[in-house]
Structures are given as C-alpha cells and as structure tokens.
Design a protein around this motif. Sequence first.
Motif, PDB file in Angstrom:
ATOM      1  N   MET A 328       1.284  -8.183  -0.924  1.00 31.82           N
ATOM      2  CA  MET A 328       1.475  -7.808  -2.321  1.00 31.82           C
ATOM      3  C   MET A 328       0.984  -6.376  -2.596  1.00 31.82           C
ATOM      4  SD  MET A 328       2.830  -9.398  -4.840  1.00 31.82           S
ATOM      5  CE  MET A 328       2.577 -11.143  -5.032  1.00 31.82           C
ATOM      6  N   LEU A 330       1.474  -3.421  -1.225  1.00 35.85           N
ATOM      7  CA  LEU A 330       2.489  -2.369  -1.294  1.00 35.85           C
ATOM      8  C   LEU A 330       3.432  -2.612  -2.473  1.00 35.85           C
ATOM      9  CD1 LEU A 330       3.941   0.101  -0.179  1.00 35.85           C
ATOM     10  CD2 LEU A 330       5.195  -1.393   1.378  1.00 35.85           C
ATOM     11  N   THR A 331       3.876  -3.856  -2.614  1.00 39.95           N
ATOM     12  CA  THR A 331       4.812  -4.157  -3.705  1.00 39.95           C
ATOM     13  C   THR A 331       4.173  -3.852  -5.054  1.00 39.95           C
ATOM     14  OG1 THR A 331       5.501  -5.986  -2.282  1.00 39.95           O
ATOM     15  CG2 THR A 331       6.479  -5.882  -4.449  1.00 39.95           C
ATOM     16  N   VAL A 334       4.003  -0.029  -5.610  1.00 33.70           N
ATOM     17  CA  VAL A 334       5.299   0.567  -5.949  1.00 33.70           C
ATOM     18  C   VAL A 334       5.668   0.248  -7.395  1.00 33.70           C
ATOM     19  CG1 VAL A 334       7.765   0.453  -5.424  1.00 33.70           C
ATOM     20  CG2 VAL A 334       6.105   0.568  -3.569  1.00 33.70           C
TER      21      VAL A 334
END
Lengths: 512, 309
Positions: A328, A330-331, A334
């Motif tokens: 989670m 990186l998501t 972003v």
Amino acid sequence: MKGYKIFGNVLRDLKLSPVLGNPGTTELPMLRDISNYVLTLHDGIAVGMADGIALWTRKPVLVNLHTDLGLGNAMAFLMTAARNHSPLIVTAGQQDQRHLAYEPLLSGNLTEMADNFAKYRTEVRKPDDIAYEIRKAYQIAEEPPRSPVFLSFPMDVMEAEGSYVYEDVARSTHNVMDEDDVIAVANAINDAKNPAVIFGSEIDEFDAFSEAMAFAEKLGCPVYSEPLGNRSSYPSDDPHYAGELYPAAALVDLDLMQYDLLLFIGSDLTLYPYTTDLILPGKRKIVIGLNNRRMIGETYRANPKIFLARILDLVHRKCNFRRSRDYMKLTDAVRDKKKMGQKYVSYRISKYFSDFTMVDEAISVSETLRHYFGYRPNGYFTARSGQIGWALPASLGIAMYNPKVVTVVGDGSLMYSIQALWTAKHYGIPLKLIVLENGGYNILRSYAMSYFPEISDAEYLRPEMDIESIVSSYGIDVRIADAELKELEWLRSGSDQKALIVKMDRSIPSMF
Amino acid sequence: MKILVVVPEFLPLDQIKAAVSTISSDLDVRNDTNFERSDAEILIVTTFTPVNAELLKKMPRLRFVQVASIGYDNVDLNAMKGNGIIVSNIPTASADSVAEHALSMVLSLLKDQRFLDSEIRSGRWPKITRSTDLMGKTFGIVGMGSIGRALASRLLPFKTAIIYYDIKRMSEAEEEEYGATYVDLNRLLSDADIVSVHVPLTETTRHLFNKSKFDLMKDGSIFINTSRGEVVVEKDLIEAIKKKGLRAGLDVFETEPPDPKSELLKLDNTILSPHIAGVTIESQMRFFKETIANVMRYMQGYEPNFRVA
C-alpha cells in the motif's frame, strides 16, 4: 593551578570536546582554557546540539549555560535530553560566592532549578573539587538510565588555586544482567501460548539490533515498536515487524489484546491523548531494560543486548508470524501526490535519503515519515518529549560527526530554534533541512479537531510566515520544491547548508 | 489501393459498408473469407477471422493486416512475417472498456450482488451480507499492457494496494505513475486478494493459470479473466472455486460459448459475460476511428501505428 586550568585539563582528559554554549559574564572565567567552543545563539540550541551528539556517539557531552537565565532558557531542551536518555554534563557559571548573600545580578539557586531534569546536581565550592565533580558527573550521567547531570561553578572558584591530578573514569559497557532473571523470563515465554514483543529505543541505544532480530526469528512472534520512541527500535522491513503502537492506552490495549504475554524489551509506553485510565489491565507484562522506570509489569533490570543474546538458547519457538508485504505504501504515495500529501512527501524523502540518518520533528507527519523511512541502527532520531525546536540543533550535533543527516521539521518547529542556522553556517556544519510548510500547528489542529473542533481553525493555530526569506537571511541556500520533489536530489548532494521548503497539503490530519 | 474488410456476421454489414466507403472507393466489405481470390493490399479484420497461410494464398497482393481489436491471436504472425506483411492491432480503443468491465466484476463479487439481487427477486430481504470493501485489498494485475494500465489508474481512487506482473517490468517512473509494485507471478498470486488477467494468448500464456497457480492463491480470493479463455485451464479453475472458495469473474472461456452443461455455469460464486468486455457503444466507435486512421496512415505511405509484425 587556577581553577579554570583545572577545568580545561579535566575536560581534555575526559575528551569532553567540543563545549557547546552561549556564554555570559558568569561563564567567562571558566572558558579561558577551552579551545574547542561551539557558539550557539540561544542556550537551548547548545543543549539540543549536545543532545544530538550524545545520541549519536552514546557518550557524555559537556554543555555550558549562562547561570540561571541560560538554564531557564534551555529548560525544555534539558527535559528532552532527560527523556531521550542523553548523558549531558550541563554546566553553568554562578556569581562570585563572596557576595552571593546580596543576591547580585546573575546569581540564583541553580541546583534547585536543575532538579527537574538532572539526576545529579551540585555547586562546586572550591577548585580542588572541580575535577572530581566533573569525573563524578561523567560517570553518573553515563549510568543507565542515562540522563543529564548539572554542575554550577561560581566565578571565584575558577580564579582560586587548587591542584589537579589525572584520574580516569569507568567507561562502562553496561553489561547488566542477572542469570536468574533470564531463566525466569525464559520460563515465562516458554509457558506462554501467544506472546508478543515490544521493542523500544534501548535496542538502538545499546546497539542490540542483531540480537533483537535473532530473538524475534527464534520466537517467530510479532514485534511491535514502542509508541513515540526517540530512536529506532527494530528494522521496519523485517517480516516479524508488526508495526508501531499508537500512543493511546485504549489503542495499545486493542492492538495487544490477542496476546497472553507481552515482552517489553528496551521499550516504554509513552502516551499522548488520554483514552482510558489503565494500560493493558490483566495482561502479563514483562519489562526488560535499563531505562524503564514506569514498571508497568514485572520489571527486570538488564542491558537488552546481552539479555537477548543470553536468552536466545533458552526459549522455544512460539508462533509463525510473518507480516504480509506492505504494497500500500507506493499506491498511497501516488494517490497523495496531487495534493502534496504526507504519504507522497514521506515516500519521496525516504527514497532520496534512504542512506541518511533522519532527525524528525515534523510532528503531524512523523508517524507517516517513520512508516516510509523505517527504523534502522542510528537511522532515526526524534524528541521523546514532544518538544518542538529540538530537531534542528540536534541534527547539527549529529552532523558534526556524521554529515549524512537529513532534518525534517515543520514550519512551526523551525521557528523555535531558527538561530541554529547561524551556527550551521558559521561552523560549516552540513545541513540538509526539509521544511514541511503547512502554515500551522497541525498536530494541535488535529487534536482540536478531535476534541475541540470549534477552535481547529483558530488564527493562533495557523501562524503564516515567509520561511524562504527567514532561512535565506542566515545565508542558507533555499529552494521551494516542485510537484515532483526533484530538488531532493539537489538537497542530498554536497556538504554545505541547504534548505528545501515543501508546500504541503494543509488539510488537518486525523488524530486516530 | 484495394481494401478488404471482413467483419463478423453479427455486425450490421450495410452500416459498416456505408461508413468505411469514405476510406476508399476500391473497398469490399464481407462477412467471411470464402472467396477464391482477392487482390486487396489491405485487410481489415476483427479477432473473429483467422488470418493464416491459407488465406494468404488467396490474397497474393496483401501487404498490411489491420486487426480492429486488442487481441490478434487469430493472426498467424509467422506466416505474415514470412511474407513481409505488416500487422497492426488497435491496443487502446477497448482498453478502458475492458478495464471497467473487469472492475465491475470485482465490485459485483465483493459486494455479493448476485446473491443480494436474487434474494430480493425471491421475495426475501436479507439483513446479513458477505459484502466486503475493495479499499485496503491487494489487487494483482497480470499483464501491464494498455488494459492493465487502464485498470491500475482506475484502482488508485479505490485505495487499494496495486501489484503487477508482466514479462517486461515498467520503468520506475511508470510504476510511480500507477502506484504499482512489481512482483513475480507466484508472489502476485499468493499475496493478492484479487487477480485480474490481461495477457495476450501466446504459447507462454496458454494454460498459464492451472492448478499449481490456483493453489498459490488465497482462499476466497477473486480471479478475473477478461483476456483469453485459453490462458486458463478451466477444470482447474472450477476445482479451485469449489475447494478454495475462489470467486471468479470470467468474460472469456476455453470454448466460446461454453458448453451449457459446463460446471462453471452452475457455480454460485462466479459472474460471467460472453467475451464482451471490450464491446461498448463507445469502444466500437473508438475502434472504428482508430482503425480507419491507421489504415489511412498506411495508405498515405506512413508507418502504421501499433505494429505487432
């Protein structure tokens, strides 16, 4: 030999260098034989820098304050040093004893003032006692729980004649452990059905990372880190790491309710918002370490490093915990980019500075920063007291020994010790400063939003200022970050003094 | 330049003829390849028309095949390459539609919509639901081409974690754009709560998803296939659905349409559609425009886009 010469000799012999301070009239006599003096423009900054050096080197550091006034100025920093378990030898000048009865200017009851933070405090009365008291102070400061000590030096003591004889001090490795204690704890672990481990800052303080990891691997149990620790407690990327406990009793209870034995090793439970009166009622709690004074369970005094090494062969595997990978991060980062949110900024900082030590005082962002940056040996420092204004001077102290330091502060924090920039520039101390500018005291706004929403937008919680102009006025190279935060590359290069201002999302973060 | 357009029988031939007549006056539109010879230099087909060496024998002047689809497994690429024939597909026109379709299947399964709908239609009013959130789940995308990417970009607002596997890893900047973490296929299958497949059918991907792969998946996880039916060993999937509680959303099947007696059609925790994920009113128009544009590009002497051979 004059008192000030004795003072200089003992400091050199104990390698108490540099001396950090901001002198006044009462300190001038004692500084005449000090060669490596680092000037700060506020007494608190001297203590903050000394705190940073002590955390990094794990050795006593001497700081020199200006009588009761400087001591008063530095009080918040001294409270932080005490909670950070930093062995500071805090000294201050006192008025000439010969007219103390008249309570002259710059005189005061310094030892009484020091009572709140110093585990040992005294006023040195004659030159023959100078070396002895400093050596004693050194050893007491070093004795766990490490903490500041305080010595007051009247001006006339430095002028009088005395004798100096070289003597060394014990530089203990603190190998404190009782064999019976280890067996008792091992039995408790082996009898437990579902234990969990809570590691804390002592793991880093006593260089016990590899022992902690071996212990976790052997037990196979989940490992948590203590809430609001002031330094790393366990490698965040290890599969046994289950996360950081939240500093609220009810949430700690919730996180740990499934376990029948809680092993607090080198850890403490620092709480912030009140949630409930009792912590972990009815749970068996075993506490092992040298710093913990709360004694919330069965408390054993031992150096975590040697305790963990010794108990390793005595305990059986209890669980097969391996946390799932955290995709989670990186998501989330972003997703957060568009609004320049905490997760995106933390992700970018962590990426660019992954091989740096972080000194963090971006209070409302700290939890996220730790989540992304992670814990590793000597890799992360913050103030256990909740003080703001500590990180900038502390990071300069660390940077005197390790130039790869990134300092992350909020705009509110920065203004508490802004003069530290002068010391960085003047002495050429490497500075890589990231100011997360959100135009307010967001941790307060977050608390207010939870409990007193009517004042969460109060003007006094949203001080706006021109950070770029303020920082650049000290001769620091300043840039404003763009949406990609590419200037982080610029910031990490070189060893001069640079600051990057990141205009952050201004929404109020949730308290829970 | 002579053009032959072969469209499936189910599409309205007259309307298509009228629409494509603007490209070239020398253009033939038909439903099949049952002709003896065509001197067309350009062939426009959908994925339903096999384009192979046998067809080439009947089209000696063929130089460019435009497949009006993402998939082009109906084209024998070796035969085309051997004869110096250019092949292009349209990889983008239905990508968004397929991504939406896959997402709708995921949401339908997560929210237990088949069950809830049937309960109400049966006169019941259920108060308990097995519905779960997409938020917080780990979503695994196998194949990060245009559809995989379209899906990833739609997942970001749902607050899922995104992991992906592809034979070619995206650049770091692309991974950051989509918030997607690269993992190998086995790791993806074992860590994902939802697996959505978007790979082309090749010899490598044929029957890629078999028992050994389904065994890696979490019990109760979701498997979505909107790519090609042949990438899945259907009997192994049926077994995984029955034994592991897998839930499946399938737009494609090993045999299309599937045998009405197929056990797949009897399972509750599946949602099925007839290989139609990429077919929407809007996507057909996009296919049409992009196909015409690419053929025009070729006719005007430019390199056509989306070459696959």
